[in-house]
Motif scaffolding. Structure first.
Motif, PDB file in Angstrom:
ATOM      1  N   TYR A 118      -0.453  -1.290  -6.556  1.00 57.45           N
ATOM      2  CA  TYR A 118      -0.547  -1.471  -4.845  1.00 57.45           C
ATOM      3  C   TYR A 118      -1.571  -2.708  -4.899  1.00 57.45           C
ATOM      4  O   TYR A 118      -2.516  -2.733  -5.387  1.00 57.45           O
ATOM      5  CB  TYR A 118      -1.390  -0.272  -4.293  1.00 57.45           C
ATOM      6  CG  TYR A 118      -0.376   0.846  -4.349  1.00 57.45           C
ATOM      7  CD1 TYR A 118       0.705   0.844  -3.420  1.00 57.45           C
ATOM      8  CD2 TYR A 118      -0.751   1.868  -5.273  1.00 57.45           C
ATOM      9  CE1 TYR A 118       1.390   2.185  -3.552  1.00 57.45           C
ATOM     10  CE2 TYR A 118       0.222   3.101  -5.232  1.00 57.45           C
ATOM     11  CZ  TYR A 118       1.114   3.268  -4.480  1.00 57.45           C
ATOM     12  OH  TYR A 118       2.105   4.241  -4.477  1.00 57.45           O
ATOM     13  N   ASN A 177       0.977  -0.908   0.069  1.00 61.67           N
ATOM     14  CA  ASN A 177      -0.146   0.107   0.091  1.00 61.67           C
ATOM     15  C   ASN A 177       0.964   1.119   0.058  1.00 61.67           C
ATOM     16  O   ASN A 177       1.919   1.258  -0.075  1.00 61.67           O
ATOM     17  CB  ASN A 177      -0.871  -0.052   1.168  1.00 61.67           C
ATOM     18  CG  ASN A 177      -0.292  -0.129   2.547  1.00 61.67           C
ATOM     19  OD1 ASN A 177       0.835   0.136   2.732  1.00 61.67           O
ATOM     20  ND2 ASN A 177      -1.064  -0.702   3.571  1.00 61.67           N
ATOM     21  N   ARG A 178       0.397   2.300   0.246  1.00 64.89           N
ATOM     22  CA  ARG A 178       1.138   3.704   0.037  1.00 64.89           C
ATOM     23  C   ARG A 178       1.981   3.685   1.430  1.00 64.89           C
ATOM     24  O   ARG A 178       2.881   4.637   1.195  1.00 64.89           O
ATOM     25  CB  ARG A 178       0.269   4.918  -0.346  1.00 64.89           C
ATOM     26  CG  ARG A 178      -0.475   4.906  -1.615  1.00 64.89           C
ATOM     27  CD  ARG A 178      -1.314   5.969  -1.767  1.00 64.89           C
ATOM     28  NE  ARG A 178      -2.051   5.703  -2.921  1.00 64.89           N
ATOM     29  CZ  ARG A 178      -1.742   6.131  -4.108  1.00 64.89           C
ATOM     30  NH1 ARG A 178      -0.715   6.550  -4.303  1.00 64.89           N
ATOM     31  NH2 ARG A 178      -2.524   5.913  -5.135  1.00 64.89           N
TER      32      ARG A 178
END
Length: 293
Positions: free
Chosen positions: A218, A194-195
């Motif tokens: 992602y 994820n980020r």
């Protein structure tokens, strides 16, 4: 004034279940009674404790009381089980823990089997952010990369999870074969969890001595992330144990043989004299000892 245990339990129910109405159903009282108890508790503390949002959330002033409420509830359940003796054998203690996704997928689950009398509520987040739920009082313990103790918690070093940079053979041939690493890592697509996931960028910087901003997929699940890399979406960092057979069989190729990235992991849990937490910590250390560097 001392805190009223009924008001504290009501506050805990509002936070756990997300609304005054839901807390009222759990506590078998009216929503009006829940509201009155929360207002009375806020008057004692002198601060607003709950944001009346959907779901309800504790304010900064309320977070320490979330942790206190959880600790009181845990110790009460243990004391009640001990007092009942054999008659309380059917009762199980509920424990909320946050674990990074790679640990959950690769070594943490056997911990649950070691504590059959505990009901677990597991949360997942990046290892660099799991301690936030511990600070908020939402969990009793965390597997985290943060080595500085959260206030009111103990820290135990577990070891390091080793990550290898890998890609499918086709991806490797297209982006990395016979190319300067600086050019390759800047252009090749990468697969991240994820980020918040920064390990890929850290590894690329270690290889190129510069920051890169490649196209990024992602995929927020450990097994699915590894499968996305097998399918050639891009390169990525994967726990060593998860790809050992893929490398042996040629389904994946190591981008930098002999190079790796180790992420130190720690166990942080509430500093309580609790039988359940002691048993949980022992089980976590045992599982980690067999899986981590």
């Amino acid at each position: 004034m001392p805190l009223d245990p009924v008001q504290l339990a009501t506050f805990q129910a509002v936070v756990d279940h997300g609304s005054f109405d839901a807390a009222a159903r759990v506590l078998h009282v009216t929503p009006s009674a829940v509201s009155q108890r929360i207002k009375a508790l806020e008057q004692v503390v002198g601060q607003v404790l709950v944001r009346r949002t959907r779901p309800c959330e504790p304010t900064d002033a309320g977070r320490p009381l979330v942790r206190l409420g959880g600790q009181v509830a845990l110790l009460e359940r243990e004391a009640l089980a001990a007092a009942r003796g054999a008659l309380g054998g059917q009762a199980r203690t509920r424990v909320a823990v946050v674990v990074n996704a790679d640990s959950l997928a690769n070594w943490f689950l056997p911990v649950l089997a070691d504590l059959p009398d505990v009901v677990f509520e597991l949360h997942t987040d990046d290892e660099g952010h799991t301690a936030e739920l511990l600070r908020a009082g939402a969990v009793v313990a965390a597997v985290t990369s943060e080595r500085t103790a959260v206030q009111g918690c103990r820290v135990t070093r577990l070891g390091a999870m080793r990550y290898l940079a890998v890609a499918a053979p086709g991806c490797h041939a297209r982006w990395f074969a016979d190319r300067d690493p600086a050019d390759a890592f800047a252009a090749a697509p990468v697969v991240c969890f994820n980020r918040k996931d920064a390990v890929q960028r850290r590894f690329a910087r270690s290889m190129t001595d510069r920051d890169t901003d490649p196209p990024t997929h992602y995929v927020p699940a450990s097994d699915s992330l590894t499968e996305a890399i097998r399918l050639g979406l891009g390169w990525g960092l994967v726990p060593e144990a998860a790809v050992r057979q893929d490398l042996a069989d040629g389904r994946l190729v190591a981008l930098a043989p002999g190079r790796h990235l180790d992420v130190p992991l720690h166990w942080q849990c509430w500093r309580l004299e609790s039988t359940v937490l002691s048993a949980l910590t022992a089980a976590v250390r045992k599982a980690a000892a067999g899986a981590l560097r």
